[in-house]
Each structure stands twice: as C-alpha cells, then as structure tokens.
Design a protein around this motif. Structure first.
Motif, short mmCIF file in Angstrom:
data_model
loop_
_atom_site.label_atom_id
_atom_site.label_comp_id
_atom_site.label_asym_id
_atom_site.label_seq_id
_atom_site.Cartn_x
_atom_site.Cartn_y
_atom_site.Cartn_z
N GLN A 44 0.81 -1.22 0.00
CA GLN A 44 0.00 0.00 0.00
C GLN A 44 0.85 1.27 0.00
OE1 GLN A 44 -3.29 -0.23 -0.48
NE2 GLN A 44 -2.87 -2.43 -0.56
N THR A 45 2.15 1.12 0.13
CA THR A 45 3.07 2.25 0.16
C THR A 45 3.04 2.99 -1.18
OG1 THR A 45 4.47 1.05 1.71
CG2 THR A 45 5.47 2.92 0.58
N GLN A 46 2.96 4.31 -1.11
CA GLN A 46 2.92 5.14 -2.32
C GLN A 46 4.33 5.41 -2.84
OE1 GLN A 46 0.21 6.26 -3.99
NE2 GLN A 46 -1.23 5.40 -2.54
N LEU A 47 4.45 5.52 -4.17
CA LEU A 47 5.74 5.81 -4.79
C LEU A 47 5.88 7.31 -5.01
CD1 LEU A 47 5.95 3.06 -7.55
CD2 LEU A 47 6.97 3.06 -5.28
N TYR A 48 7.08 7.81 -4.72
CA TYR A 48 7.42 9.23 -4.89
C TYR A 48 8.78 9.33 -5.57
CZ TYR A 48 3.72 10.55 -1.63
OH TYR A 48 2.50 10.75 -1.04
N ILE A 49 9.06 10.49 -6.14
CA ILE A 49 10.38 10.78 -6.68
C ILE A 49 10.97 11.93 -5.86
CG2 ILE A 49 9.51 12.36 -8.47
CD1 ILE A 49 12.51 10.01 -8.93
N GLN A 50 12.24 11.82 -5.51
CA GLN A 50 12.89 12.86 -4.71
C GLN A 50 13.09 14.12 -5.54
OE1 GLN A 50 13.83 12.75 -1.32
NE2 GLN A 50 13.90 14.91 -1.80
N THR A 51 12.50 15.21 -5.10
CA THR A 51 12.69 16.52 -5.72
C THR A 51 12.85 17.54 -4.60
OG1 THR A 51 10.30 16.94 -5.79
CG2 THR A 51 11.28 15.97 -7.78
N THR A 52 13.28 18.72 -4.96
CA THR A 52 13.45 19.80 -3.98
C THR A 52 12.27 20.75 -4.11
OG1 THR A 52 15.83 19.58 -4.19
CG2 THR A 52 15.03 21.63 -3.23
N PRO A 53 11.60 21.16 -3.07
CA PRO A 53 11.91 20.91 -1.66
C PRO A 53 11.26 19.65 -1.10
CG PRO A 53 10.18 22.54 -1.77
CD PRO A 53 10.54 22.17 -3.19
N HIS A 54 10.25 19.08 -1.79
CA HIS A 54 9.54 17.91 -1.29
C HIS A 54 9.43 16.85 -2.37
CE1 HIS A 54 8.39 20.35 2.13
NE2 HIS A 54 7.88 21.25 1.32
N PRO A 55 9.35 15.57 -1.98
CA PRO A 55 9.14 14.52 -2.97
C PRO A 55 7.80 14.70 -3.69
CG PRO A 55 9.84 13.58 -0.88
CD PRO A 55 9.53 15.03 -0.63
N LEU A 56 7.77 14.33 -4.97
CA LEU A 56 6.55 14.37 -5.77
C LEU A 56 5.98 12.97 -5.91
CD1 LEU A 56 7.57 16.68 -8.76
CD2 LEU A 56 6.11 17.26 -6.82
N ARG A 57 4.67 12.85 -5.78
CA ARG A 57 4.02 11.56 -5.92
C ARG A 57 4.04 11.12 -7.38
NH1 ARG A 57 -2.05 10.18 -3.78
NH2 ARG A 57 -1.99 8.00 -4.37
N LEU A 58 4.32 9.84 -7.60
CA LEU A 58 4.33 9.28 -8.95
C LEU A 58 2.98 8.65 -9.25
CD1 LEU A 58 7.85 7.63 -8.92
CD2 LEU A 58 7.15 9.65 -10.21
N PHE A 59 2.50 8.86 -10.46
CA PHE A 59 1.19 8.34 -10.85
C PHE A 59 1.26 7.31 -11.97
CE2 PHE A 59 0.12 12.28 -8.72
CZ PHE A 59 -0.91 11.87 -7.89
#
Length: 94
Positions: free
Chosen positions: A67-82
C-alpha cells in the motif's frame, strides 16, 4: 501509484529493464536508489549513474507494504508518482 499496483503491472515485463525518471520531455534521469521515508517509497534519481533495473528494484522493495505510495525525490519535497511508460527499452516514471 501504490507499490502493489506497480508490481502487478510490471510482473510480465523484462526484469532487466533500467528505471528512469522523466522530469521533462526528452530528459531522463537514472533511478539510483530507493528509500523508505514516513511510509513513502522515495525513488532517487541522479544524472550520471547506472540505473537500477526492475529486478533490483523488486529485490529492494520485497519487504515493503504494497500500500506504500511511490514518490520521486525533488526539492523541496518529494513528488508523488502516478505512472510510468516504456520507451526505448527503458521504464520511465513520469
């Protein structure tokens, strides 16, 4: 995108596919690692590294809750991947 959805949709793909993040059109950064941060699976991309393969990604995330959501590391906060797409024998997150 949840980890379980990604795993199910990529189960039949070639496990040697390299993983990339596509921040803009015609630009792709290799995914170098994954980290679990506050119940978020954060993918880390860098410009000049060897990308993880789908098989390596699966091995590193095998024990993580689906159930863990995937994100990509960006500055300043991670962005959710869709989602992702396949292009030129690469798996591109976008």
């Amino acid at each position: 995108m949840r980890l379980i959805d990604f795993n199910l949709s990529t189960a039949d793909l070639q496990q040697t596919l390299p993983l990339y993040w596509e921040p803009t059109t015609n630009q792709a950064w290799p995914i170098q690692s994954v980290t679990l941060v506050d119940h978020q699976l954060v993918l880390v991309a860098a410009k000049s590294v060897t990308p993880l393969t789908l098989d390596q990604f699966n091995a590193r995330t095998r024990q993580i809750d689906g159930q863990t959501q995937l994100y990509i590391q960006t500055t300043p906060h991670p962005l959710r991947l869709f989602g992702y797409r396949l292009s030129q024998q690469r798996l591109l997150f976008g």
